[in-house]
Design an enzyme around this catalytic site. Structure first.
Site, PDB file in Angstrom:
ATOM      1  N   HIS A  41      -2.359 -36.999  71.011  1.00  0.00           N
ATOM      2  CA  HIS A  41      -2.725 -37.982  70.508  1.00  0.00           C
ATOM      3  C   HIS A  41      -4.856 -37.609  69.531  1.00  0.00           C
ATOM      4  CE1 HIS A  41      -0.802 -40.013  73.151  1.00  0.00           C
ATOM      5  NE2 HIS A  41       0.648 -40.799  72.087  1.00  0.00           N
ATOM      6  N   GLY A 151       3.205 -36.995  65.568  1.00  0.00           N
ATOM      7  CA  GLY A 151       3.162 -35.406  65.501  1.00  0.00           C
ATOM      8  C   GLY A 151       5.162 -34.534  65.586  1.00  0.00           C
ATOM      9  N   LYS A 153       5.704 -32.862  68.118  1.00  0.00           N
ATOM     10  CA  LYS A 153       6.269 -33.283  69.069  1.00  0.00           C
ATOM     11  C   LYS A 153       7.854 -34.213  69.455  1.00  0.00           C
ATOM     12  CE  LYS A 153       5.807 -34.611  73.790  1.00  0.00           C
ATOM     13  NZ  LYS A 153       7.168 -36.523  73.828  1.00  0.00           N
ATOM     14  N   GLN A 157      12.139 -38.527  65.640  1.00  0.00           N
ATOM     15  CA  GLN A 157      11.197 -39.425  65.040  1.00  0.00           C
ATOM     16  C   GLN A 157      10.306 -39.265  63.573  1.00  0.00           C
ATOM     17  OE1 GLN A 157       7.992 -41.956  67.270  1.00  0.00           O
ATOM     18  NE2 GLN A 157       6.302 -40.557  66.972  1.00  0.00           N
ATOM     19  N   VAL A 180       0.230 -30.480  70.245  1.00  0.00           N
ATOM     20  CA  VAL A 180      -0.710 -30.079  71.129  1.00  0.00           C
ATOM     21  C   VAL A 180       0.672 -29.689  72.805  1.00  0.00           C
ATOM     22  CG1 VAL A 180      -2.841 -30.566  72.427  1.00  0.00           C
ATOM     23  CG2 VAL A 180      -2.104 -30.787  69.998  1.00  0.00           C
ATOM     24  N   SER A 190       2.139 -38.737  77.084  1.00  0.00           N
ATOM     25  CA  SER A 190       1.877 -39.806  77.905  1.00  0.00           C
ATOM     26  C   SER A 190       2.880 -40.424  79.323  1.00  0.00           C
ATOM     27  CB  SER A 190       1.524 -41.250  77.151  1.00  0.00           C
ATOM     28  OG  SER A 190       1.234 -41.488  76.015  1.00  0.00           O
TER      29      SER A 190
END
Ligand code: AMP
Length: 287
Positions: A41, A151, A153, A157, A180, A190
């Site tokens: 983030h 992101g 990642k 999305q 990252v 998270s």
């Protein structure tokens, strides 16, 4: 400097109106998150900070995008440390609404995501991307940013948000940010904080499997079935580990490819104990 924390949509809109009135040229950068912030983030926030005079981070665990109630309940919530991280990165404002603020009554109108949600995570998480796209559109309406940072990642999305703003004419520029990772390749998430030390070790097999797929593609493999076979062989046979999917799709429409003829997205989801992790790599075959 401690960021201003705003909990109501009306106050958030007013804040942005005032910022723009005071400084008409001011660019507003927006980083939507579900909190439990980490270095991934932080990278998004840093990029926004470099490009924009005003940076807004939202922290909202969106019930609409959770397909399993236990996952929603167990999602980490760490607002105090999140605010410290935001302060250290020079965030101007944190928008942290409650669920009641975002959904004062059950919504009658939501975003419906078609083809792009048919494969990858969408196959296993019914309603997830519709719920995600709905909250992101709501947040865009409230914050009205010039740029929004997402992101890579979460590749599905990101692809869906790009189509959301194109298909629904939302005036915002979507800025992608590379994934990252920890030193051993594990993508920061998270959800990683839920892993036991043993599970943390096992979790790296997802990145290694994706890396094997990339190696195969770079070596000239064209058959997705063949690439998958080599890649999935990397996942150890262990009772606590279950590969949910490993798929090879085209990077924009997210449909499975019959042959690797151009850039492809290799994406996977791995259950490690009761934690579900996702990751992906963009792979280009040699010319
Ligand atoms: P989340 O809080 O998980 O909803 O993520 C908020 C934003 O941070 C999304 O755009 C994610 O793609 C992005 N993000 C999460 N983890 C990473 C990571 N390891 N590297 C880059 N971006 C990330």
């Amino acid at each position: 400097m401690t960021p201003v924390v705003i909990e109501s949509a009306a106050a958030m809109r007013l804040y942005i109106d005032e910022r723009r009135r005071a400084e008409p040229e001011c660019q507003v950068g927006f980083v939507p998150t579900m909190g439990a912030l980490h270095r991934g983030h932080a990278r998004l926030i840093e990029q926004a900070r470099k490009a924009c005079r005003t940076v807004v981070v939202s922290i909202f665990v969106n019930p609409l995008q959770f397909d399993r109630p236990d996952d929603l309940d167990r999602y980490p919530r760490t607002l105090e440390t999140d605010l410290d991280l935001c302060a250290g990165l020079g965030v101007d404002t944190v928008f942290a609404p409650s669920a009641a603020e975002m959904y004062p009554r059950p919504p009658a109108c939501v975003v419906d995501v078609h083809r792009l949600a048919d494969h990858l995570c969408g196959r296993f998480r019914p309603g997830h991307f519709g719920g995600m796209a709905t909250v992101v559109l709501k947040l865009f309406q409230i914050v009205r940013p010039d740029q929004a940072y997402f992101g890579e990642k979460d590749a599905q999305q990101l692809a869906i948000i790009r189509r959301l703003v194109a298909d629904l004419n939302v005036p915002v520029e979507i800025v992608p940010v590379p994934t990252v990772r920890d030193e051993d390749g594990l993508a920061l998430s998270s959800r990683n904080r839920r892993l036991s030390p043993e599970e943390r070790e096992q979790a790296t097999s997802l990145y290694r499997a994706l890396g094997e797929a990339r190696r195969q593609i770079l070596a000239g493999a064209r058959d997705p079935g063949e690439v998958r076979r080599h890649a999935t062989a990397v996942i150890p046979a262990h009772a606590g580990i279950k590969l949910e999917y490993l798929a090879i799709v085209d990077p924009e429409e997210l449909q499975p490819v019959e042959q690797v003829a151009g850039p492809v997205l290799v994406a996977g989801a791995l259950w490690v104990g009761s934690t579900r992790l996702i990751d992906n790599l963009l792979c280009s075959p040699p010319p």
